[in-house]
Scaffold this active site. Structure first.
Site, mmCIF file in Angstrom:
data_model
loop_
_atom_site.group_PDB
_atom_site.id
_atom_site.type_symbol
_atom_site.label_atom_id
_atom_site.label_comp_id
_atom_site.label_asym_id
_atom_site.label_seq_id
_atom_site.Cartn_x
_atom_site.Cartn_y
_atom_site.Cartn_z
ATOM 1 N N GLU A 207 0.787 -1.248 0.000
ATOM 2 C CA GLU A 207 0.000 0.000 0.000
ATOM 3 C C GLU A 207 0.814 1.290 0.000
ATOM 4 O OE1 GLU A 207 -4.166 -1.656 1.936
ATOM 5 O OE2 GLU A 207 -2.901 -0.382 3.196
ATOM 6 N N GLU B 235 -7.143 -7.480 -1.554
ATOM 7 C CA GLU B 235 -7.550 -7.267 -0.156
ATOM 8 C C GLU B 235 -8.984 -6.767 -0.117
ATOM 9 O OE1 GLU B 235 -5.513 -4.911 2.722
ATOM 10 O OE2 GLU B 235 -3.517 -5.609 2.133
#
Length: 822
Positions: free
Chosen positions: A400, A497
């Site tokens: 991320e 995710e």
């Protein structure tokens, strides 16, 4: 907090009797606190917390509020010391090394009071989840967490040995690249032969080598016998995990002989990013051995804050549970640890593909030369250690961090953004990527997750919108909108995710709490919830479709609420996952062709609310039982759009099959189906998701007599000519808090034993949604759970993980269905 490693050495013994000697320093050490007020024995591998717990000086660190109570441990300095004798005369050896496989983390190492080294990187690495995350506690551990030993050798020593199977498209044959690193301590060159043998592939080759003094790399290129049939390694559900035993024998001058053995697996992996007709974006999917594979699975976090607790048995239990739920992939998330060798060995054996992040997550990292040198050592070491595993199919630079920069999570002023972008490129592209490309040509690398992949590269390695559904992978979380509305989910190429929280079962929580903690809004409940607003978000999602419990007994209300969080989580992730699976073959407004779905997260690090489907210790939540269905190789998926009911057929099979779809309607008030219909036989295409059935809901209800949305439920399944039957799926025509005719179900179970398995013959007095069978803390799993029971009887199997008895199960057994919470 700093660690000192103090070793006191005494010499004894006679001269060398072999080319190398090794002395393990595992086992008992002394541990002393910074001011010397506390001294105790401890184990290596291990950590200070574990030593204190094992000596009874602290309680279980996971009990109640002990993560706060024991912060002093991490804030103190600790000294590990060991007195030992070397049972051989080190003066007779040309080189003697003291090897630490893993020190956690900042340490000074002294031998006989002489400083000989320092450490500042756990593997090597900079930031980790030890300092807490939204699913875990803060336990920054200290200690010698991996093996430690002394190695002495003459002439030369094999430092490491790794290999890569490579398929040659031109010759259509397999080759093997073997890399060995030697430390040559002889003052003159060493000659010899290397014999590589893979008997089952009728392959044996001999090579002459000469090693000059110093650190030397030997690279061998082995051609696999073209007359041998090489069986490839396949992911779970797609074929066998065939491996071949290989020996590599180094016969060197002076009678020195070094032999290494390993298991070799052959497979190819490609990440396909190419233009898609009808879309402005690019595909993002994996081919294994040339076949497009839909990735089904979850994300892996460390199995415990204290790694010495993570045994081979625990890893096998958790990974087998992934396979048992029809998963074929786990993403080793970049904020945890590079897992132990046994983890990857088990993934090879079980057919679990691994998306392997490097350990950088949700943070800005420095790019000074010292740190870059440390990172380069870390990355090179991990590639060397892991690249021989067929299970690892991709390296990911970080978790991320592309999104964090470009979506400005850290509130960086616009005028300074270019500095951070430059640092990002320096760390992940010019260093990590460069090392990966140089050291491993057998699998792809992406800089981040989520990323737009090739599009991110095109935009200078960071995309303006890393969550673009037309490219790469996405992460998606939405806790405020109704999860039953599939239109809120991204129709992305790959979803790596996503998820919803739930609480672990009461039997899991009970071990680390006291009676005063057993309510949803207790201080304990609020403390265990590390995701801001998480407890309220769960109640919000429950409230969309279910009645919140209002029992007069507060403990029962707590248990009912735990149950409902698991029902909600299972249903939410089911709806989202089925949306991604049915998006496999279609494009809508250029979006779709989804080829991977990895929900967050597989496992838990402690006993607390989280996104996990396996509780701490391995007990299956309702979500994990649902995953076994929604990841099935053959699956019908039902959903509504504008008052029309659709059923898609999804196939992960390698070949077409003839199938029929059966659709049934049940009234909530009756155990007999109201109506049932079966389609004509059709061809279910391999590796596709296709529309099988469409009917307006009013027409469907009209065909079934007295049905209304509130009084009826639809179930459906696929069956094929060769007896393969999909799971029975179902579609709720209204929220469960609006049902008409749903009665309180009285469910009984008759338990019998058949070999190592126990049979639960269930009988119900009424239709029962979300039937949950629980045997408390008895380890094991059921063949199914959390199911909709529309028949009077049903047989469920229980597979114990440890020996148990019928009487033990009868005493612990409890069954809950939705109306029990009313």
């Amino acid at each position: 907090m700093r660690l000192r490693l103090l070793l006191l050495l005494a010499l004894c013994g006679a001269g060398p009797t072999a080319a190398a000697r090794s002395l393990s320093l595992r086992g008992s050490w002394r541990i002393r606190s910074g001011n010397g007020s506390l001294e105790l024995p401890g184990r290596v591998p291990g950590c200070v917390h574990s030593a204190l717990f094992q000596r009874g000086l602290i309680q279980d660190p996971y009990y109640r509020f002990n993560d706060l109570k024991y912060r002093w441990i991490s804030l103190d300095n600790w000294t590990y010391s060991k007195k030992f004798q070397i049972p051989f005369n080190i003066s007779k050896w040309q080189k003697v090394n003291l090897i630490f496989e893993g020190v956690d983390t900042v340490a000074k190492i002294l031998l006989n009071s002489v400083p000989i080294g320092k450490t500042d990187n756990m593997f090597k690495r900079y930031e980790q989840s030890s300092f807490s995350w939204d699913w875990g506690p803060s336990f920054p551990t200290q200690g010698i967490w991996k093996d430690v030993r002394i190695e002495a050798y003459n002439i030369c020593h094999l430092n490491f040995f790794t290999f890569s199977p490579i398929y040659d498209n031109h010759t259509q044959g397999w080759n093997l690249e073997i890399e060995s690193s030697f430390d040559v301590v002889s003052l003159k060159p060493i000659s010899g032969q290397v014999i590589v043998a893979i008997p089952k592939l009728q392959t044996q080759q001999t090579y002459s080598i000469e090693l000059q003094p110093g650190e030397r790399i030997v690279e061998l290129f082995v051609k696999i016998n073209k007359n041998a049939t090489v069986e490839t390694w396949w992911p779970h559900g797609h074929g066998n995990q065939t491996g071949y035993n290989m020996t590599v024998l180094f016969k060197l001058d002076g009678g020195l002989s070094i032999e290494k053995s390993a298991k070799v697996y052959f497979r190819t992996v490609e990440l396909i990013e190419e233009s898609i007709e009808g879309s402005q974006g690019l595909s993002f999917y994996f081919k294994i051995n040339g076949l497009p594979i839909f990735l089904k699975g979850s994300n892996w976090i460390p199995a415990d804050s204290f790694q010495d607790r993570v045994t081979s048995d625990l890893l096998r239990l958790l990974l087998q549970s992934a396979v048992d739920a029809n998963m074929n992939t786990l993403r080793v998330w970049g904020g945890g640890i590079y897992e132990q060798d046994e983890f990857y060995r088990l993934c090879d054996e079980l057919g679990i593909m691994v998306w392997q992040d490097f350990m950088f997550a949700c943070a800005l990292y420095p790019t000074d030369q010292g740190f870059l040198d440390s990172v380069r050592t870390e990355v090179a070491h991990q590639i060397r250690r892991l690249k021989s595993h067929p299970s690892i199919i991709i390296w990911g630079g970080n978790n991320e961090n592309e999104a964090a920069l470009m979506m400005n999570w850290f509130n960086i002023h616009t005028s300074e953004l270019h500095t951070y972008i430059n640092d990002y490129v320096v760390l992940y592209v010019k260093n990590i990527r460069q090392i990966v490309l140089a050291r491993d040509k057998t699998r792809p690398f992406i800089t981040s997750s989520p990323t737009n992949g090739a599009e991110s590269i095109e935009e200078g390695w960071l995309s303006a919108n890393p969550y673009d559904e037309n490219f790469g992978d996405v992460h998606f979380y939405d806790y405020s909108n109704d999860c039953w509305n599939w239109k809120i989910f991204p129709k992305a190429r790959f979803v790596s995710e996503y998820g919803y929280q739930s609480w672990p079962s009461f039997s899991t929580l009970e071990k680390v709490s006291s009676k005063k903690d057993w309510s949803y809004n207790s201080e304990f409940s609020l403390h265990r919830q590390h995701h801001a607003g998480g407890n309220n978000e769960m109640l919000l999602q429950i409230g969309f479709h279910f009645k919140l419990p209002k029992n007069t007994d507060p403990l029962q209300t707590f248990k009912d609420t735990i149950y409902l969080t698991q029902v909600m989580q299972a249903q939410c992730v089911k709806i989202e996952t089925e949306f991604y699976r049915r998006s496999r073959s279609e494009l809508v407004d250029g979006k779709g062709h989804t080829m991977g779905t990895l929900y967050w997260q597989l496992n838990d690090i402690w006993q607390a609310p989280s996104w996990a489907s396996l509780e701490y210790g391995g007990k299956w939540k309702m979500l994990h039982y649902f995953a076994r269905h929604f990841f099935a190789p053959l699956l019908p998926v039902g959903f509504e759009d504008q008052d029309a009911f659709f059923i898609y057929g999804v196939s992960d099979l390698h070949s077409d099959c003839k199938a029929t779809l059966t659709v049934r309607v049940h009234m909530w008030s009756s155990l007999e189906p109201l109506c049932s219909s079966e389609t004509e036989r059709f061809v279910m295409e391999a590796g596709k998701a296709v529309l099988l059935y469409k009917e307006q809901v009013p027409a469907l209800l009209g065909r079934c007599g007295n049905c209304t949305r509130q009084s009826c439920v639809v179930s459906f399944y696929l069956s094929t000519d060769n007896q393969l039957v999909s799971p029975t799926n179902h579609h709720f025509l209204s929220s469960l808090n609006e049902t008409v005719g749903l009665q309180k179900a009285h469910i009984t179970a008759n338990i019998t034993q058949q070999g190592d398995t126990f049979v639960f013959d269930l009988e119900t007095s009424a239709v029962a949604p979300f039937v949950w069978l629980d045997v408390g803390s008895i380890p094991g799993r059921f063949s199914d759970n959390g199911f909709l029971m529309t028949e009077k009887t049903r047989t469920i199997l229980f597979y114990p993980w440890k020996p148990t008895s019928k009487s033990e199960l009868e005493q612990s057994f409890h069954v809950t269905s939705l109306t029990d919470t009313y």
